[in-house]
Design an enzyme around this catalytic site. Sequence first.
Site, PDB file in Angstrom:
ATOM      1  N   GLU A 286      13.014 -61.856  35.444  1.00 37.79           N
ATOM      2  CA  GLU A 286      13.817 -61.653  36.286  1.00 37.79           C
ATOM      3  C   GLU A 286      15.639 -61.880  36.051  1.00 37.79           C
ATOM      4  O   GLU A 286      16.659 -60.970  36.491  1.00 37.79           O
ATOM      5  CB  GLU A 286      14.006 -63.218  37.012  1.00 37.79           C
ATOM      6  CG  GLU A 286      12.500 -62.560  38.437  1.00 37.79           C
ATOM      7  CD  GLU A 286      11.227 -62.456  37.788  1.00 37.79           C
ATOM      8  OE1 GLU A 286      11.312 -63.084  36.574  1.00 37.79           O
ATOM      9  OE2 GLU A 286       9.803 -61.920  37.661  1.00 37.79           O
TER      10      GLU A 286
ATOM     11  N   HIS B 263       6.023 -67.868  47.421  1.00 33.07           N
ATOM     12  CA  HIS B 263       6.302 -66.384  47.665  1.00 33.07           C
ATOM     13  C   HIS B 263       6.309 -66.203  49.457  1.00 33.07           C
ATOM     14  O   HIS B 263       6.406 -64.962  50.534  1.00 33.07           O
ATOM     15  CB  HIS B 263       4.673 -65.893  47.721  1.00 33.07           C
ATOM     16  CG  HIS B 263       4.491 -64.881  46.702  1.00 33.07           C
ATOM     17  ND1 HIS B 263       3.879 -66.120  45.877  1.00 33.07           N
ATOM     18  CD2 HIS B 263       4.247 -63.817  46.507  1.00 33.07           C
ATOM     19  CE1 HIS B 263       3.793 -65.137  44.714  1.00 33.07           C
ATOM     20  NE2 HIS B 263       3.140 -64.313  44.199  1.00 33.07           N
TER      21      HIS B 263
END
Lengths: 330, 407
Positions: free
Chosen positions: A66, A135
Amino acid sequence: MAESVTSKNLALAKAINESLRRALEADPKVLIMGEDVGKLGGVFRVTDGLQKDFGESRVIDTPLAESGIVGTAIGLALRGYRPVVEIQFDGFVFPAYDQIVTQLAKMHARSLGKVKLPVVVRIPYGGGIGAVEHHSESPEALFAHVSGLKIVSPSNASDAYWMMQQAIQSDDPVIFFEPKRRYWDKGEVNTEAIPGPLHRAQVVREGTDLTLVAYGPMVKLCQEVAAAAAEEGKNLEVLDLRSVSPLDFDSIQASVEKTRRLVVVHEAPVFFGSGAEIAARITERCFYHLEAPVLRVGGYHAPYPPARLEEEYLPGLDRVLDAVDRALAY
Amino acid sequence: MTVESTAARKPRRSAGSKAGTTGAERTTRTTARKAAEPELVQLLTPEGKRVKNAKNAEYAKYVAGVTPEELRGLYRDMVLTRRFDAEATALQRQGELGLWASLLGQEAAQIGSGRALRDDDYVFPTYREHGVAWCRGVDPTNLLGMFRGVNNGGWDPNGNNFHLYTIVIGSQTLHATGYAMGVAKDGADSAVIAYFGDGASSQGDVAESFTFSAVYNAPVVFFCQNNQWAISEPTEKQTRVPLYQRAQGYGFPGVRVDGNDVLACLAVTRWALDRARDGAGPTLVEAYTYRMGAHTTSDDPTKYRADEEREAWEAKDPILRLRRYLEASNHTDEGFFAELEAESEALGRRVREAVRAMPDPDRFAIFENVYADGHALVDEERAQFAAYQASFATESDSGFAAGSGGN
């Protein structure tokens, strides 16, 4: 309502997809980057079909890194590109947080305006889909605290379409929080409309007794709350903020001066959250108009719980109605 | 570990000749830095003699045509950069700068690599690349603004294709990689160079930049100045293998060059840049050098390293060795050194005067350029700030502050 050829009924995810497609067509400098955004079309299929039509050099599958995604997007933006990067899930943005906070947010100011970083960071966020750990989080306040970033979150398909257009056109970095539990909600999208300003809040239900303020996934809930309250004779106004930074305090103030009561609803933990900022500022601005303290409904100061408990953690109809009752009882 | 096994290992360790045995490996590893000189690409010895060997042959051709005038130019660059650096250090000691990160000892690595670049190449420095900035034509006084505290940058990155200094360790390697990906997309044949240190090699961003650049075959040269120390931590705290060898695991070449040899740095960087331009992808260059001073003016190297170490490196001084070569080759006369000395002094004076004359920024600069498109909160806070400032003017106008003695 008259049928228009430019008006489509689209799921929110599909609206973003069509918006990205339009941006890719309009400007060869626009790039899509992220993990699995190519052949798979993203784990939520938001980028479905884009690599097939625009090629691997425009829709770029990246390594699983990321910080690398955001850091290279910064470099591409310095070279004149307009990258739109996808962080696969909210909880995975933190390896990139350093690049976002120390580099992406500050380079324009450090360069005394010589450098512009038109990077959009798309983050599917929030809970309610029964996902596993990391999540389902709502980290918007962590980004809103950082100057140099703009933070937006659409609540419906039309806004998702147009706000994405505006985010890509912005010369500032925009963190684009997508309410993943609303990805499959359909709505009318007029692709020829002239959208309102990106950072203006919108009254989505008029009312007189109390203002509910929300953004992203909580807007729909607040509309349901208002509908339920209406059955009890309470007339609630619902304001969709659309943008967390800048935050449209003028619209909140106008609504509160009318209704005199305010409840802020978000999924993120209440402590140091966007609701705290709204409560503080509205108290400053509307002290003599308020009939009750500004109340907040949101997540607890606890890790996002396992899926079987998330309905306890997330603001639901009853929790918001309870706050409404408390505010009205003053 | 049992007593027996320790005893059993001892003879093997002391034998020393069996390279590759477990004991020998461990001994070598723990004393890696003090062991034999690492294998370096070197073209000029510390004594100022040209070297020709199998290891440097591939690179030597990149400086085969270097003229005496170019050599004098490299020498001049190094001398002036060192003079500038010394002035900045002195200015910090005099309280004119809040901090300074000296490049003393790293002039050859920076000038050699910096002079290998073309104008259309793009540089992503860390915060010590004053010599590279010099090569790019950034006025040295512009480097001092951030250290004096009047700005956070001080030059237009696109003016000289020299990005702003990056203080967060290693972040810029990803920017360089992304920029290089853009260069490749544009079909341009320019290259990108990212500077970082041995400490930064431990950062995830550097590893990620290696991954991205290899995967996308980006035209980027990673130029690691291994100056042996990351503040107080020696290279052994960063790595157990020579840094240049890292590249192999990512699928691109790594080469270790004598970072105190300006010719070798020029040659190896030219080679790496050529590879990038030819579409061969990234290269890692490890310039093996030494930071002669402190990490910054805030630290105290006497607390963490021995005097003998510095003295050993002083003997490898990058400027002295080129001077020896120039003199031995009759490439200069006394006039050259005298003129350069005068030029150095003039530069020092100019830097000193420029720093002292540097105005504080306008107080409203706080709110400038936070956003390109503006932001309601910034506008609101600027207005509050203005009102607050204006309240003092009102007091002063009314004579309220007359006793403060200002004029």
